[in-house]
Scaffold this motif. Sequence first.
Motif, mmCIF file in Angstrom:
data_model
loop_
_atom_site.group_PDB
_atom_site.id
_atom_site.type_symbol
_atom_site.label_atom_id
_atom_site.label_comp_id
_atom_site.label_asym_id
_atom_site.label_seq_id
_atom_site.Cartn_x
_atom_site.Cartn_y
_atom_site.Cartn_z
ATOM 1 N N ARG A 96 13.925 22.835 69.294
ATOM 2 C CA ARG A 96 14.965 21.798 69.454
ATOM 3 C C ARG A 96 15.711 21.978 70.776
ATOM 4 O O ARG A 96 15.951 21.016 71.509
ATOM 5 N N ASP A 97 16.080 23.219 71.060
ATOM 6 C CA ASP A 97 16.813 23.520 72.290
ATOM 7 C C ASP A 97 15.958 23.235 73.522
ATOM 8 O O ASP A 97 16.465 22.748 74.541
ATOM 9 N N TRP A 98 14.669 23.540 73.437
ATOM 10 C CA TRP A 98 13.711 23.302 74.529
ATOM 11 C C TRP A 98 13.636 21.814 74.863
ATOM 12 O O TRP A 98 13.679 21.420 76.040
ATOM 13 N N VAL A 99 13.543 20.994 73.837
ATOM 14 C CA VAL A 99 13.491 19.542 74.051
ATOM 15 C C VAL A 99 14.791 19.059 74.692
ATOM 16 O O VAL A 99 14.781 18.261 75.640
ATOM 17 N N LYS A 100 15.927 19.552 74.203
ATOM 18 C CA LYS A 100 17.227 19.175 74.774
ATOM 19 C C LYS A 100 17.309 19.568 76.239
ATOM 20 O O LYS A 100 17.764 18.785 77.084
ATOM 21 N N THR A 130 9.631 14.010 67.407
ATOM 22 C CA THR A 130 10.757 13.859 66.472
ATOM 23 C C THR A 130 12.092 14.147 67.157
ATOM 24 O O THR A 130 13.047 13.365 67.059
ATOM 25 N N TYR A 131 12.159 15.256 67.903
ATOM 26 C CA TYR A 131 13.437 15.687 68.473
ATOM 27 C C TYR A 131 13.837 14.897 69.713
ATOM 28 O O TYR A 131 15.025 14.858 70.060
ATOM 29 N N GLU A 175 17.041 35.256 74.361
ATOM 30 C CA GLU A 175 17.574 34.509 73.222
ATOM 31 C C GLU A 175 17.957 33.098 73.661
ATOM 32 O O GLU A 175 18.968 32.545 73.221
ATOM 33 N N GLY A 176 17.154 32.546 74.522
ATOM 34 C CA GLY A 176 17.363 31.188 75.015
ATOM 35 C C GLY A 176 16.121 30.739 75.754
ATOM 36 O O GLY A 176 15.218 31.536 76.032
ATOM 37 N N ASN A 177 16.048 29.473 76.063
ATOM 38 C CA ASN A 177 14.909 28.926 76.794
ATOM 39 C C ASN A 177 15.175 28.943 78.298
ATOM 40 O O ASN A 177 16.304 29.119 78.744
#
Length: 744
Positions: free
Chosen positions: A470-474, A507-508, A142-144
């Motif tokens: 989004r989380d992956w890009v962060k 975008t992100y 439940e996370g990258n």
Amino acid sequence: MTTKPAKIIWTEIDEAPALATYALLPVVQAFAKGTGIEVEMRDISLSGRIIATFPERLREDQRIPDFLAELGELAKTPDANIIKLPNISASIPQLQAAIKELQGKGYNLPDYPEEPKTAEEKEIQARYAKVLGSAVNPVLREGNSDRRAAASVKEFAKKHPHRMMQAWPEVSQTRVAHMSGGDFYENETSVTLGKATDAKIEFVAEDGKVTVLKEKLPLQAGEVLDSTHMNVAMLRKFYAEVIDEAKRKGVLFSLHLKATMMKISDPILFGHCVSVFYKDALEKHAAALKEIGANVNNGLGDVLAKLDRLPAAKKAEIEADIQAVYQTRPAVAMVDSRKGITNLHVPNDVIVDASMPVVVRDGGKMWNLNDELQDCIATIPDRCYATMYQAIVEDCQKNGQFNPATMGHVSNVGLMAQKAEEYGSHDKTFTAPAKGRIRIVDASGATLLEQKVEAGDIFRACQTKDLPIRDWVKLAVNRAKASGAPAIFWLDEKRGHDAQLIQKVNTYLKDHDTAGLDIRIMKPVDAMKLSCERARKGLDTISVTGNVLRDYLTDLFPILELGTSARMLSIVPLLAGGGLFETGAGGSAPKHVQQFLKEGHLRWDSLGEYCALVPSLEMIAQNAGNAKASVLAETLDRAVAKYLENAKAPSRKVNEIDNRGSTFCLTLYWAQALASQEKDADLRARFTKVAKDLEANAAKIEQELLAAQGRPVDIGGYFRPDPVKADKEMRPSATFNAIIDTLA
């Protein structure tokens, strides 16, 4: 600051890492005692998952809860702190072997019905299907993924480079063969959902008749949805051409798939290769083989095993015809030349992410029937990932073998949260029953995606939700800032799915301060070329990839750099705020168990577990305000560095240090570090005597551990060992046990 109770969940899994747990976990629990930290086990092993699937068939004392589902819910909370060791992603042959072992232990489990006919058999098969393949990872992840070598591990690898690298010859005929059309890559279409909907997957026959393949497919707004198919006629033609080429060139033929994780599609791809390679024999005896239930999707080994169901004369005839095939076919890469086990015997014996790095490491070669290394054609049908393997082969053919003493590090930020991409496609993978169309329609009946298919084609749909992207890009931006290395998104604008992701990434990225950072988007071939070029210069690179490339690259580069992917640190910051700490790869685990059973030597290196425990403790220190957890983490990190510097990793050879000796050394160094630290007087006092006792008895303990080697071992089972027998074999030093048990 008040210390809140904290809990670490240590997963009970399979094979070598499960055995290693018997030695390591008592140490961890003893060291954590009295610090406000509890370390508990949860059984998510293959056998445990099977048992949990059929509680109504078992006695009360045999039943176990569905711990995987329990941990899946925990992973969605900020309290999650899970140390996840490598587990079996079971193929059908592995599943059947585990069922047979459990039945032999008195578990009233049903056989796996390969071709279910009754409603009951279909229901049994559906329940077992939830145990097959990557059953664990999509539930817990439940996370990258942030996967890299710890700094101390990488530095040690440079100072003490592994010796497994083989030189590439001046002339190498090795290449990676892939399809040029009709594959998943070419046929992929993709769309980003504008709004949430419940979709269906339907097959539409040529006469217009509609069959629902999947009744309900919930889709979120912003989610990326893909569809694609493999044209089986073109696949079989491709196999035939590559087989002929290998024969013509005098090189080994090999097949590299992932029939474990891709549990629906890749066994079918594997079966087509087996049926093409052994075409003459299998077609000649098609009726007899059908009668006995031989299934080429389970490899040639399944065919050979089921010949026992035939009269002796017929069995001998078929065996002779199979042997005759080798006279007209190329030599096949071997898994075990002594036993005649080829690359085509069992689908889970050759897993692409574990096998292709070894091809590169071994100078572009694989083992032949004479137990010699030989050039090969490595066959990976689909172009989504095959091209990047060809790129590294070409790099080595041009520049020679990599040097572990000087090469830079290729780490990875992987998009895998919430069943992202292909590894979450199992419930959306189907074989086309006839010529027609397979389409995905939304709640209004509008067609979102559609594939034209022929009978037998393999259809696959995949999902990637917006929040994980989004989380992956962060995470990629944060790693680039922390490391100073370039972050390369491995995305191909000509691939349907990747084109959608490129738009989202662009975008992100605007949501973050990327000033001074080197962040690029490159297709996998070019990203591989750049990563290899930088690695040869000693420069580090962050690969930012989707779920499958995450899996492949975090075996490839670590095997070249460190000698094994088991030494990688894998941190998964969960979306809800908790942490999942993975401990390396288990591709070599079966061979380790085989050696242990034969000669009492376990060469599994628990360095991944040692390293994973450090950030697990750090998270407790940060989230719970537990100062003792911080001290445990700092001292364990120092112990790991000393473990590496003193070269205490398990040897491959019997009667030398193995996993048990390594864990003793780690324990000694950790106790010494705790006894010498100045931050916590209670811990210093507690471990001063422990360190002295371990130091004073070190020679005796090491001798007791070595004395346990050099003989066959009985642990009471492969998939589900007897815990008493396993504990006895993995903790054979009475002296060491007494010190740890007193501490506990």
